[in-house]
Design an enzyme around this catalytic site. Sequence first.
Site, PDB file in Angstrom:
ATOM      1  CG  ASN A 239      -1.781   1.106   1.281  1.00  0.00           C
ATOM      2  OD1 ASN A 239      -1.843   1.929   0.543  1.00  0.00           O
ATOM      3  ND2 ASN A 239      -2.446   1.306   2.547  1.00  0.00           N
ATOM      4  CD1 TRP A 240       3.197   1.055  -3.103  1.00  0.00           C
ATOM      5  CD2 TRP A 240       3.648   2.417  -4.870  1.00  0.00           C
ATOM      6  NE1 TRP A 240       4.209   0.237  -3.849  1.00  0.00           N
ATOM      7  CE2 TRP A 240       4.156   0.914  -5.178  1.00  0.00           C
ATOM      8  CE3 TRP A 240       3.298   3.322  -5.761  1.00  0.00           C
ATOM      9  CZ2 TRP A 240       4.817   0.761  -6.350  1.00  0.00           C
ATOM     10  CZ3 TRP A 240       3.966   3.145  -7.039  1.00  0.00           C
ATOM     11  CH2 TRP A 240       4.799   1.722  -7.219  1.00  0.00           C
ATOM     12  CE  LYS A 241      -0.373   3.290   4.808  1.00  0.00           C
ATOM     13  NZ  LYS A 241      -0.247   3.164   6.054  1.00  0.00           N
TER      14      LYS A 241
ATOM     15  CG  HIS B  56      -5.833   1.824   5.172  1.00  0.00           C
ATOM     16  ND1 HIS B  56      -5.405   2.760   6.109  1.00  0.00           N
ATOM     17  CD2 HIS B  56      -4.940   0.949   5.158  1.00  0.00           C
ATOM     18  CE1 HIS B  56      -4.143   2.451   6.500  1.00  0.00           C
ATOM     19  NE2 HIS B  56      -3.948   1.330   5.824  1.00  0.00           N
TER      20      HIS B  56
ATOM     21  CD  GLU C 189      -3.150   5.338   6.557  1.00  0.00           C
ATOM     22  OE1 GLU C 189      -3.118   5.450   5.466  1.00  0.00           O
ATOM     23  OE2 GLU C 189      -2.385   4.965   7.316  1.00  0.00           O
TER      24      GLU C 189
ATOM     25  CD  GLU D  88      -3.303  -2.612   7.266  1.00  0.00           C
ATOM     26  OE1 GLU D  88      -2.426  -2.757   6.751  1.00  0.00           O
ATOM     27  OE2 GLU D  88      -4.098  -1.350   7.070  1.00  0.00           O
TER      28      GLU D  88
ATOM     29  N   GLY E 219       2.677   2.509  10.843  1.00  0.00           N
ATOM     30  CA  GLY E 219       3.466   3.570  10.858  1.00  0.00           C
ATOM     31  C   GLY E 219       4.332   3.923  11.864  1.00  0.00           C
TER      32      GLY E 219
ATOM     33  CB  SER F   8       5.301  -1.570  12.081  1.00  0.00           C
ATOM     34  OG  SER F   8       4.860  -0.112  12.456  1.00  0.00           O
TER      35      SER F   8
ATOM     36  N   GLY G 219       2.889  -1.096   4.133  1.00  0.00           N
ATOM     37  CA  GLY G 219       2.814   0.421   4.084  1.00  0.00           C
ATOM     38  C   GLY G 219       4.541   0.832   3.848  1.00  0.00           C
ATOM     39  N   GLY G 220       4.972   1.467   4.794  1.00  0.00           N
ATOM     40  CA  GLY G 220       6.168   1.987   4.474  1.00  0.00           C
ATOM     41  C   GLY G 220       7.557   1.335   3.726  1.00  0.00           C
TER      42      GLY G 220
HETATM   43  P1  13P Z   1       2.949   0.633   7.839  1.00  0.00           P
HETATM   44  O1  13P Z   1       3.436  -0.640   7.362  1.00  0.00           O
HETATM   45  O2  13P Z   1       3.841   1.982   7.222  1.00  0.00           O
HETATM   46  O3  13P Z   1       2.914   0.569   9.291  1.00  0.00           O
HETATM   47  O4  13P Z   1       1.526   0.639   7.263  1.00  0.00           O
HETATM   48  C1  13P Z   1       0.767  -0.493   7.220  1.00  0.00           C
HETATM   49  C2  13P Z   1      -0.606   0.192   6.416  1.00  0.00           C
HETATM   50  O5  13P Z   1      -1.437   0.643   6.814  1.00  0.00           O
HETATM   51  C3  13P Z   1      -0.904  -0.892   5.343  1.00  0.00           C
HETATM   52  O6  13P Z   1      -2.118  -0.513   4.672  1.00  0.00           O
END
Ligand code: 13P
Length: 255
Positions: free
Chosen positions: A10-12, A96, A98, A168, A174, A214, A235-236
């Site tokens: 997930n590149w966000k 998600h 977010e 999640e 994050g 994470s 994510g990251g």
């Molecule tokens: P991180 O891997 O940056 O914690 O993000 C997880 C995430 O929200 C994937 O959708």
Amino acid sequence: MKRQRIVAGNWKMNKTFDEGRDLAISIIQQLGPSENLAVLCPPFIHLNYLSVLTNGIANLKLGAQNCHFEESGAFTGEISAAMLKSVEAEFVILGHSERREYFKEAGELLAKKVDSTLKHGLRPIFCCGEKLDAREAGNQEEIVKQQLEEGLFHLEESQFSNVVIAYEPVWAIGTGKTASPEQAQEMHRYIRNLISLKYSSHTANLTTILYGGSCNPKNAKELFSQPDVDGGLIGGASLHATDFISIFNSFPVSG
Ligand code: 13P
């Protein structure tokens, strides 16, 4: 039939066009053949070009990070499932945390998005997970159960078989604070059990349940070795090709 193991990135809201192209090329160069699936979920602007780049790579698919539930029309700034399908996306991340937090998405709205996604032959990656206060109060199961009931459990069993779930925990996203493999396994088993009670043990056994929060090259092996953890939503670490590939290569060999 074995359930599918997936690592989705997930590149966000990251990567300009050139940066996204370079990242995808780098991932493609390092991705070996595998029975497991890698999924890239970039911002919308990348999907069309990446569909050309990834064309013919059997274990690399594309996903979007959101979609609207309507077919088309006056919804400025939105994108439909049919549009995503037209650029070869196969997955859509929905629910998600977010989107839940910043855009107040929940319940009925998510159920409608799930319906539209499935109607157009896309597979939802449906996210669920509790916030820190809920975890501290021991309410994580209740929260996740409610999210699944509101967003997914209206589906028929045949529709549900196209759904991927991502657990999640919000406190792990994050933050560098990963759920322990035991915490992840406990929640994944709980989710699988809910699916079994709602539908059947057959469907529960075939449902891919990803862990997100994470997840990185250091902790992926242990997380993915848990019996009910079928991969990750990253994510990251998905923004760096070597990290993403290293996570993708973290499944136990036999499983
Ligand atoms: P991180 O891997 O940056 O914690 O993000 C997880 C995430 O929200 C994937 O959708």
